[in-house]
Design an enzyme around this catalytic site. Structure first.
Site, PDB file in Angstrom:
ATOM      1  CG  ASP A  68      60.362 109.511 101.344  1.00 61.78           C
ATOM      2  OD1 ASP A  68      60.083 110.227 100.353  1.00 61.78           O
ATOM      3  OD2 ASP A  68      60.805 109.999 102.403  1.00 61.78           O
ATOM      4  CB  SER A  69      63.784 110.876  98.876  1.00 60.60           C
ATOM      5  OG  SER A  69      63.090 111.614  99.859  1.00 60.60           O
ATOM      6  CB  CYS A 123      58.592 110.236  97.754  1.00 59.40           C
ATOM      7  SG  CYS A 123      59.744 111.542  97.317  1.00 59.40           S
ATOM      8  CD  GLU A 176      66.008 113.148 106.813  1.00 60.52           C
ATOM      9  OE1 GLU A 176      67.197 112.874 106.923  1.00 60.52           O
ATOM     10  OE2 GLU A 176      65.223 112.564 106.041  1.00 60.52           O
ATOM     11  CB  CYS A 225      57.394 117.534 101.513  1.00 56.92           C
ATOM     12  SG  CYS A 225      58.876 116.688 102.104  1.00 56.92           S
ATOM     13  CG  HIS A 280      61.012 114.705 105.182  1.00 59.54           C
ATOM     14  ND1 HIS A 280      61.035 113.924 104.057  1.00 59.54           N
ATOM     15  CD2 HIS A 280      62.163 114.446 105.855  1.00 59.54           C
ATOM     16  CE1 HIS A 280      62.170 113.231 104.038  1.00 59.54           C
ATOM     17  NE2 HIS A 280      62.861 113.520 105.120  1.00 59.54           N
TER      18      HIS A 280
HETATM   19  N1  DGL Z   1      59.875 113.016 101.497  1.00 59.09           N
HETATM   20  C1  DGL Z   1      60.230 113.772 100.296  1.00 59.09           C
HETATM   21  C2  DGL Z   1      58.963 114.260  99.621  1.00 59.09           C
HETATM   22  O1  DGL Z   1      57.876 113.894 100.031  1.00 59.09           O
HETATM   23  C3  DGL Z   1      61.070 114.994 100.605  1.00 59.09           C
HETATM   24  C4  DGL Z   1      62.510 114.820 100.867  1.00 59.09           C
HETATM   25  C5  DGL Z   1      63.357 115.021  99.658  1.00 59.09           C
HETATM   26  O2  DGL Z   1      63.606 116.165  99.237  1.00 59.09           O
HETATM   27  O3  DGL Z   1      63.795 114.029  99.161  1.00 59.09           O
HETATM   28  O4  DGL Z   1      59.030 115.013  98.684  1.00 59.09           O
END
Ligand code: DGL
Length: 271
Positions: A11-12, A74, A152, A186, A188
């Site tokens: 993931d990012s 991600c 976060e 997302c 997150h």
């Molecule tokens: N976890 C990333 C996603 O699912 C979001 C965080 C980011 O913007 O990098 O898109």
């Protein structure tokens, strides 16, 4: 024959741990190598070329760890750079298409919502896939970039005023349009589940990690690549930067699965 190589998940940043958690839940015998690009997060506010370059580097890093499969945990990579997985020597799993199927199946009214990063929303990947499966569906799309930092920071509980106001604002259109199924587009965002439920109590929330983990299992079974599970599974974690709040953040996303983990730094650009 059992394949004990690990499943690679990236993931990012650390949001993809919500997907890793679902894989751990469903396949406790599988080894996992997780990579979070914490040095370059967020991806969701960047341009497509940059996201593609990062995705390729992340995939290359996981391949260097001899993984048997790569999961792009991600939403942003899955929506604008899923084709980077096409030429890999191992199966590649994105998180969007499975969540779309789950959302369409869960919706009775065809009013479906997508809450995701700006890059994901701009790509309309979820919307286009929903429309393909269900042409009459009405799709409400909202970009919610602030939720990445709030998650976060650990500000996601229903009694956190900032989180409540922010989530409430982002859900205004979902509420107005009466969505009955909402994709947390997302990785997150699953941590906001309880808070989102308090605003949209009758809406089914789709955590992309759940259908993606099911697909991972099916793919491993189909290809005879499951691990036998004779020894306890090993979970290795790598990040491109160890921020000061790092340990706390891992716990936020892994929840009960936050074992006594050791995390190494990886320089993916050097590969
Ligand atoms: N976890 C990333 C996603 O699912 C979001 C965080 C980011 O913007 O990098 O898109």
């Amino acid at each position: 024959m059992a394949d004990s190589r690990a499943i690679g998940v990236f993931d990012s940043g650390l949001g993809g741990l919500t997907v890793a958690k679902q894989i751990m839940k469903l396949m406790p015998q599988e080894n996992i190598v997780y990579f979070g690009d914490t040095g370059r997060v967020p991806y969701g506010t960047k341009g497509v070329d940059t996201i593609r370059k990062y995705a390729l580097e992340d995939e290359r890093f996981l391949l260097s760890k001899n993984v048997k499969m790569i999961v792009a945990a991600c939403g942003t990579v899955s929506s604008v750079a899923a084709d980077t997985g096409n030429s890999l020597p191992v199966p590649f799993v994105e998180v969007i298409s499975h969540s779309v199927k789950a959302a369409v199946a869960a919706s009775k009214t065809g009013r479906i919502g997508v809450l995701a990063t700006p890059a994901t929303i701009k790509s309309h990947t979820h919307r286009d896939m929903i429309k393909k499966l269900c042409p009459k569906a009405g799709v409400t799309e909202t970009a919610a970039p602030l939720l990445v930092s709030l998650a976060e920071e650990g500000w996601y509980q229903p009694d956190n005023e900032i989180a409540r106001l922010t989530v409430g604002k982002y859900l205004e259109d979902m509420k107005k349009n009466g969505v009955d199924s909402l994709i947390l587009g997302c990785t997150h965002f699953p941590v906001f589940g309880e808070l989102i439920k308090s605003v949209l109590p009758d809406t089914e929330l789709i955590d992309m990690g759940v259908p993606a983990a099911r697909y991972v299992k099916e793919t491993l079974q189909k290809n005879g690549m499951e691990n036998g599970g004779e020894t306890p599974a090993k979970h290795l974690f790598f990040v491109s930067d160890k921020a000061v709040t790092f340990e706390k953040t891992v716990k936020i996303f892994l929840g009960d699965f936050a074992e006594d983990i050791k995390i190494d730094r990886a320089d993916v650009e050097q590969l």
